[in-house]
Design a protein around this motif. Structure first.
Motif: not given
Length: 74
Positions: A25-28, A34-38, A62-63, A68-69
């Motif tokens: 999840i963190e990698r994807s 636009g994503v700065s932190r996960v 969310t998609a 990713e399952g």
């Protein structure tokens, strides 16, 4: 120079069960422009995301989780 406005969202993904899930999840999501932190957690089944809504939509985030399952509980 002002910083771009970011939003924070906490999503619940009940299928997160282990460290491998967290890494996936963190990698994807981290690869999305636009994503700065996960930060994902197998313990809480939650994913915290900071993102710039001008560059990536919550729907796109969310998609990717769904692809990713790890569908988000709505």
């Amino acid at each position: 120079m002002s910083q771009a406005a970011t939003e924070h969202v906490t999503l619940t993904a009940p299928d997160i069960s282990c460290g491998h899930c967290v890494q996936t999840i963190e990698r994807s999501l981290g690869q999305l422009d636009g994503v700065s932190r996960v930060q994902a957690s197998a313990e809480t089944k939650q994913v915290d995301v900071e993102y710039d809504p001008a560059r990536v939509s919550l729907e796109r985030i969310t998609a990717v989780l769904d692809d990713e399952g790890y569908p988000v509980q709505r």
